[in-house]
Design a protein around this motif. Sequence first.
Motif, mmCIF file in Angstrom:
data_model
loop_
_atom_site.group_PDB
_atom_site.id
_atom_site.type_symbol
_atom_site.label_atom_id
_atom_site.label_comp_id
_atom_site.label_asym_id
_atom_site.label_seq_id
_atom_site.Cartn_x
_atom_site.Cartn_y
_atom_site.Cartn_z
ATOM 1 N N VAL A 177 -36.626 13.859 -106.462
ATOM 2 C CA VAL A 177 -35.929 14.995 -107.063
ATOM 3 C C VAL A 177 -34.882 14.446 -108.010
ATOM 4 C CG1 VAL A 177 -34.515 17.021 -106.640
ATOM 5 C CG2 VAL A 177 -36.263 16.378 -104.998
ATOM 6 N N VAL A 187 -31.920 15.673 -111.113
ATOM 7 C CA VAL A 187 -31.266 16.742 -111.864
ATOM 8 C C VAL A 187 -31.624 16.534 -113.330
ATOM 9 C CG1 VAL A 187 -29.047 17.708 -112.558
ATOM 10 C CG2 VAL A 187 -29.394 16.944 -110.221
ATOM 11 N N ALA A 228 -30.606 20.272 -105.192
ATOM 12 C CA ALA A 228 -31.491 19.111 -105.310
ATOM 13 C C ALA A 228 -31.728 18.512 -103.933
ATOM 14 C CB ALA A 228 -30.865 18.080 -106.248
ATOM 15 N N LEU A 259 -33.891 21.194 -112.346
ATOM 16 C CA LEU A 259 -34.254 20.094 -111.446
ATOM 17 C C LEU A 259 -35.686 19.685 -111.736
ATOM 18 C CD1 LEU A 259 -32.931 21.506 -108.067
ATOM 19 C CD2 LEU A 259 -31.832 19.770 -109.466
ATOM 20 N N ARG A 308 -32.661 11.082 -107.323
ATOM 21 C CA ARG A 308 -31.218 11.037 -107.080
ATOM 22 C C ARG A 308 -30.875 9.929 -106.101
ATOM 23 N NH1 ARG A 308 -30.444 14.838 -103.924
ATOM 24 N NH2 ARG A 308 -28.205 15.134 -104.111
#
Lengths: 532, 325
Positions: free
Chosen positions: A56, A58, A46, A93, A227
């Motif tokens: 990005v 997960v 990621a 992802l 993230r």
Amino acid sequence: MAVNAASREAGVRPGQRLADARALVPDLLTAHAEPDIDLDLLETLASWCERYTPWVAVDPLGGALVDSRLPMDATTQSVDRGPTATFGGDGGLFLDVTGCGHLFGPDTEGERAMLADLTGRLARHGFAGRAAIADTPGAAWALARFAERQGALLSPVGGHRALIASLPVEALRLDAATAETLRRLGLRLIGDLLPMPRAPLTRRFGDLLVRRLDEALGSAAEPIQPRVPAPAFRTRLAFAEPVGRAEDIAAATSRLLAALCGQFEKAGVGARRLDLALFRVDGSVRRTDIGTGQPSRDDRHLMKLFEEPLSRLDAGFGVELMMLSAMVVESFEAAQASMPMASGMGAAELATLPGFAAAQAGPVARHEDQRVVQLVDRLAQLLGAGNVVRLSPRASHLPERAVATSPAGLPAAAPGSWARVAALKGTRPTRLFACPEPIDVTAPVPDDPPMLFRWRDLAHRVVRAEGPERLVNEWWRDAPTPGDVQRNPVARDYYRIEDEDGRRFWIYRDGPFNAAADTGVTARWYLHGLCA
Amino acid sequence: MSVFFPKAFAPPAARPHRSGAYPGTYPFDAPVLVLDRGRDGEADVAGRDDAARMAALRETVRRLERGGFDALPSSVSPLGVAAIDAVLHEGGLATGALHEILPAVGDGRDSPHDGAALAFASLCLGRFARAEDGTRRQTVPGRILWCRRAGGVFDARPYAPALAPFLDPARLILVETARADDVLWAMEEGLRCGALTAVLGEVFDTDLVATRRLQLAAEKSGVPALLLRRRGAPAATSSGVTAATTRWRVASAPSAPVRDRQGRLVEALGSPRWRLELLRNRFGDPSRADIPSWTVEWNDETGDLAVVSAPVDRSQGPPVERLVG
């Protein structure tokens, strides 16, 4: 559990017994599942994917759908070597690539090129993965996992509805039970669900099915949670050949900084926190960050702050891409427009509150000499922000609590705020020990100041003494528990004493002498400070 | 008045000139004058024109001493005690210079007590701040950088409430480092920055090179630097040579008994007294053989320092370190 493509062709399925699998493939390689390591790897991936977009995430569903009945080739990115569990063959992802495609080419060409670039790079690093671009995360998820043809991996704008209609219902990210029921009812494809009336579907299968359908079609919003917070400003520099020399990286950093400061200039902001990411050729990402006490867009100053952390970064076999992001920016204008600096006692006490101090940062910051601000940044970068501090008074009579420290980047207490404390003048020591040191004392009468004491193996004869000054614990705090009394006594009797050479000490007895009977703890003497 | 060429500033013929060897330009053709200050009262006899010329010459000398940098005009901040200021060059502690303060040791045993030295250092900082406030037109008072090594369990920080009578603790920026070398580094950074009122460093040990760097940095920026030694050294062994402009040893002295209005002794502590010794005074009177020393009393109420007895003559004692630059 997960299996790779070769095993799957041989008939091995996740959830099979090992003996059965061995019967199918006698030379099957097995390994224990290590979900934590898989998750780490996914996080690394990621991080690596941030080269394309800051957004990005997960896939939160991850391996929740691991089910032997699902076709296991439907993975966004699967590790081709080593069986895995939770995230194993099923981790994914999400990348929000809105507006990123044009960096690779015009319109759809750009997105196609980006997709090819992503899968190509992943393949070179040894990952077998599938990627899809679609209008909605739901549709992209379905396409990446369930699409038959490679061509379908890039859905044209508005074309995702037609594409996912031909996919099985599992592609809607449903739990296994719901999918099974749908199959039993003959609703095998998403296309079968599309013309159905909504109300009976909700009644029969609950909220989730309809919501997933809406998310896939784009009639319900499904934002991607990045993230790390997406930076407001970012510059990047890609190299044709990997660079590894420290000088080259420093030069590139200074170019990135110059570009970023240009952006700041236009937006009227300054950086408080910058993050530099080095994408190494081996696929790992090295990061370092710097912070400033006050917003800055002086690229030479910021470069100075980067010098030391850069020297600690390991470029490995070379760096192919550098990215500089401004994680926290602050507006210069806002700082100047905030409230005028209050003066006098009240303000001083207010200023000791952390929130108020931060609110006051603006007006004070404007007057502070920029050279001092930059000095503080440099010192804080090398020594840690907690080691470069300002002192402000705190309303406490306990000596060790009477001084509050705050990072020197924040403004100090207003001038004059120490005036109240200055009334204590000579009664306080110039040096205060972090831990009061126990001393051996000879006192004629138990409640009197000592005549003689030993500190660090030296005897001092007391000539004069002044005291006692009794300081009790702050009543607004919890009373110390009996076991705590030793460390944090209820009351301390302080004496200022002078020895025969004129040296002055500040010593205390942790409680009245006769308290021993009540608490069972004998009063002891400590040296707390050295006076002028 | 004597005229000669100091070796270091010899004309170019005597020293091969390389480009970049001299950081600035200064008049090689002019003879360098070194003035014996007040030996026989020449300045008084010469009249007003000569006084102006003397000042100009002093400035020239100062520039030469600063290696040709276009240095700021140096200034001094008086300690506020006439007897002490009279001994100091130009009547006060020079800004743009390094001053060293040592705690005393008593009776040959190593005493960790530096409360008095710390107070004297704070007093000097306060004097620097006061001198600067008079000239500065800034809304925010200048900052004072206080660098020290955090000492762990045995650590004893300077305690701001006790420093408040000497200087405003709100001006302090306290820097704590893990390594001793970082203290010197932080001090040098602070001196280079040039925008601070003063820089103080608490160190245990130091050497000529380190102090020379600090002295040069202070000269260049005009910011005063104080080096507060944590460990005292017996005078006889001379605790290493340093490049400080002045070096002080500060010891506690027994205070006077306190009496109430009726003249009865009161069980209380009077104003603190310190014994100050000026171990080194670079621009001081080189003819002086003794080490000037005073016993002073700090008055909390007025914020004044006052000499309580005449300087003690210690010329009969063993020869102690004496460096006249």
